[in-house]
Every structure is written in structure tokens, then in C-alpha cells.
Design an enzyme around this catalytic site. Structure first.
Site, PDB file in Angstrom:
ATOM      1  CG  ASP A  50      27.690  -5.684   5.451  1.00 55.85           C
ATOM      2  OD1 ASP A  50      28.320  -6.662   4.991  1.00 55.85           O
ATOM      3  OD2 ASP A  50      27.592  -4.593   4.858  1.00 55.85           O
TER       4      ASP A  50
ATOM      5  N   GLY B 229      25.751 -11.513   9.432  1.00 57.81           N
ATOM      6  CA  GLY B 229      25.349 -12.691   8.677  1.00 57.81           C
ATOM      7  C   GLY B 229      25.813 -12.624   7.238  1.00 57.81           C
ATOM      8  CG  ASP B 230      26.890 -15.367   3.429  1.00 55.47           C
ATOM      9  OD1 ASP B 230      26.580 -14.540   2.553  1.00 55.47           O
ATOM     10  OD2 ASP B 230      27.482 -16.432   3.178  1.00 55.47           O
ATOM     11  CG  PHE B 231      23.967 -10.542   1.311  1.00 52.91           C
ATOM     12  CD1 PHE B 231      24.495 -11.188   0.210  1.00 52.91           C
ATOM     13  CD2 PHE B 231      24.463  -9.285   1.634  1.00 52.91           C
ATOM     14  CE1 PHE B 231      25.500 -10.628  -0.553  1.00 52.91           C
ATOM     15  CE2 PHE B 231      25.479  -8.707   0.871  1.00 52.91           C
ATOM     16  CZ  PHE B 231      25.992  -9.378  -0.234  1.00 52.91           C
TER      17      PHE B 231
ATOM     18  CG  HIS C  23      25.911  -2.632  -8.800  1.00 45.52           C
ATOM     19  ND1 HIS C  23      26.328  -1.377  -9.203  1.00 45.52           N
ATOM     20  CD2 HIS C  23      26.455  -2.829  -7.565  1.00 45.52           C
ATOM     21  CE1 HIS C  23      27.096  -0.847  -8.261  1.00 45.52           C
ATOM     22  NE2 HIS C  23      27.179  -1.701  -7.267  1.00 45.52           N
TER      23      HIS C  23
END
Length: 343
Positions: A203, A229-231, A249
Site C-alpha cells: 500500500d 508503492g503505487d499499484f 470498484h
């Protein structure tokens, strides 16, 4: 005894229109700490008012409304006690939903719902219309509301984590990576059900401290670590199962595609992606479950700009990212498990 006559359609619709009092009554009880004030015993309304520092007559009227909602009951002496529903508003309840009540009845969520007409006309979420930001940028500017959101997600996930863990066979899996895993409540439930399994919470960096504290409290610090991190950009490699719950969603198809492609790039061999989301039926219905799905879908429209999706839509999104949906598993919760592998 004959049943009461059915209400005419206009009266039925009028009752729906006036139902805004229900979430606001529950929100007020949560915000004032009514359930904590009543506790395990029976309390007169004056005692509750004194504990929550509120006006006595207004408190009595609030408590009467909570009786009508079956959140409280009144005994023969006129004292108020908590029902099983009411106990879930206690801050110390194992299955507490107090933070969820604070979030959904709070000013930010209600200001977004007040823009539903504009959201339908424009297709944009209310935070974009109000502040020119996405939902997560907007709420980050409001630390108190962000803390409530964070707690509410933890509450909800802790409650369903054991059921999700039981619905999927994690035997033979060495490492599970929870993408956008927050505090790690879902992963903790899976680790508890699967001895020998190791986990990684993935996350944003600000989640590290609360996640590590939660893992220590839950007793899984030795079997689980945090990775920042950045998904949208990339996802850590090396996991056997990539788990992602209540993330897809939140985003439109374009941003969702970026997340799925990042997962695809990280996966190798027999690695699996397990998407934990509500799956919308192909045809709308009127059951309580259908109503819940419709409500959460519109909540995504007004608050995040995302949506709940059908099976066909999930399959199409995975296909476009180089993944193939291999099966969809139902759970005892509103969520389904959408398993995908490399195409």
C-alpha cells in the site's frame, strides 16, 4: 386476524423519500456515543443525556427513534437497553460498525450524495465536481474524516476476513500479496486460517506504521511484512497469490486497467490474482441483496467515480490486461472471489 391493508404506491414512495432520518439517527447515536453510554445495563434517558453531555428531552427523543429502529429497547421501568444491533454501535464491540456509521452519516459522504443529480448528468464523482480532486486526494485534505474512513475499512474487513479465508483454498500457497491492503486485516484473517503462509501488505507509504502496529497486535509480525508503492505503477513480484479487495470498484475502467496490468506484469508461472469484489447480477432485482448492491454501486458513482461490475465486465477487464478469469467463487458475504491467471 386480518393483515393490515397495503399502503398505496404514493404512500410507499413517500416513506422511502422520508427514510433519510434512518442513517442520520444511527449516525447521531454513533457520534454522541449513545451505545457506550448505555453499555451492558439499562439506563434512563436522563442518565444517557448526562453521560453524552446532551439535552435530556432531545436525548429521550433520539432514544425513542432508536427503539423504532430496533437499535435499542425500552424496559417496563422506562429504561433503555441495547439490542444486538445496538451493541454493534459500541466502540469496544468485536463486531463494531460505529466507524462505518460515522463515515456514512458524516458531512463528506452526505455532501457527495447531495450531488447525485450532477454525478448522473456528468458521469463524474462528487469530489471532482466539488474540489477538482479524486476521492482519495479530497479525503486526504481532511485528516479527521480520513481517520474515520480508515477505521471503518478496518472494522468491515476484520468482520469478513475469516469468511473470505474459508472460501478460498490457500493450501500449497507460500506467499500472498495483499494489494491496497491497508492495515492488513484481510491478510491477518487468511494467515490465521493458513499456518505456514507468509504475507505482504502492499500500500502507500503512509499505511506502513498503522499496518505494522496492527500486525504486531494481531500476532503476525513474524509472518507478514509491509511494502510501499503505487499499484498504478507497479506491484512487487514473487507472490503466489495476488489479492486485491475493494480496490477495483473505486476506479473507472481506465484506471482499473492500469492496476490489472501492473498485477499482470508482476505475476509469473502459476501465480493467481484473486479479486474480492461484489459481482452485479446480469439483471437487476428487488431483494435486500439487490438493494444493497444498487446502493453501493451509486455510492461508488458519487464518492469515488468507480462502480460495481457484472461478471462479463470483470472478464472483459481481465482479458484486456492479459489475464483470464478461471473461476468465480461465492462467499457467505456480499463479496465474490474472481480468480484470474496469466492468459
Amino acid at each position: 386476524m386480518s393483515s393490515p391493508p397495503a399502503l398505496p404506491p404514493s404512500a410507499q414512495l413517500s416513506r422511502m423519500i422520508a427514510s433519510l432520518w434512518i442513517p442520520q439517527t444511527i449516525h447521531a447515536a454513533a457520534a454522541l456515543g449513545v451505545a457506550d453510554a448505555i453499555g451492558d445495563g439499562a439506563q434512563p434517558s436522563a442518565a444517557v443525556a448526562a453521560t453524552i453531555h446532551a439535552e435530556p428531552r432531545a436525548t429521550h427523543r433520539l432514544l425513542r427513534a432508536l427503539v423504532a429502529l430496533e437499535v435499542c429497547a425500552q424496559n417496563a421501568e422506562g429504561q433503555f437497553i441495547l439490542t444486538p444491533l445496538g451493541h454493534c454501535l459500541r466502540s469496544d464491540a468485536k463486531d463494531s460498525v460505529r466507524s462505518w456509521a460515522l463515515l456514512m452519516g458524516g458531512e463528506m459522504v452526505w455532501s457527495c450524495w447531495g450531488r447525485l443529480v450532477d454525478c448522473v448528468r456528468s458521469g463524474q464523482a462528487a469530489p471532482q465536481l466539488i474540489a477538482g480532486k479524486n476521492a482519495f486526494e479530497w479525503i486526504a485534505d481532511h485528516p479527521a474524516e480520513f481517520a474515520i474512513f480508515d477505521r471503518s475499512m478496518l472494522e468491515l474487513t476484520k468482520r469478513i476476513a475469516p469468511l473470505i479465508a474459508a472460501a478460498y483454498d490457500f493450501s500449497g500457497v507460500r506467499t500472498v500479496l495483499d494489494i491496497g491492503g491497508g492495515h492488513g486485516a484481510l491478510l491477518a484473517g487468511i494467515l490465521a486460517a493458513t499456518p505456514g503462509l507468509e504475507g505482504i501488505i502492499f500500500d502507500l507509504p503512509h499505511c506502513r506504521e498503522p499496518a505494522e502496529a496492527f500486525l504486531v497486535q494481531a500476532g503476525f509480525a513474524a509472518r507478514c511484512r509491509f511494502a510501499a508503492g503505487d499499484f498504478f505503477a507497479s506491484v512487487p513480484t514473487g507472490a503466489d497469490v495476488y489479492l486485491i479487495k475493494s480496490v477495483i470498484h473505486d476506479w473507472d475502467d481506465e484506471r482499473t486497467g492500469a492496476i490489472l496490468r501492473a498485477c499482470r506484469e508482476a505475476m509469473s508461472g502459476d501465480a493467481r490474482l484473486v479479486i474480492v469484489e461484489i459481482v452485479v447480477p446480469a439483471a437487476p432485482g428487488t431483494s435486500p441483496v439487490d438493494q444493497m448492491i444498487a446502493g453501493t454501486d451509486l455510492n461508488m458513482l458519487v464518492n469515488t467515480g468507480g462502480c460495481e461490475r457484472t461478471e462479463a465486465e470483470y472478464r472483459a477487464l481481465c482479458d484486456s490486461a492479459g489475464l483470464t478469469v478461471t473461476r468465480i467463487l461465492a462467499t457467505p458475504t456480499p463479496f465474490s472471489l474472481i480468480e484470474a491467471r496469466l492468459a
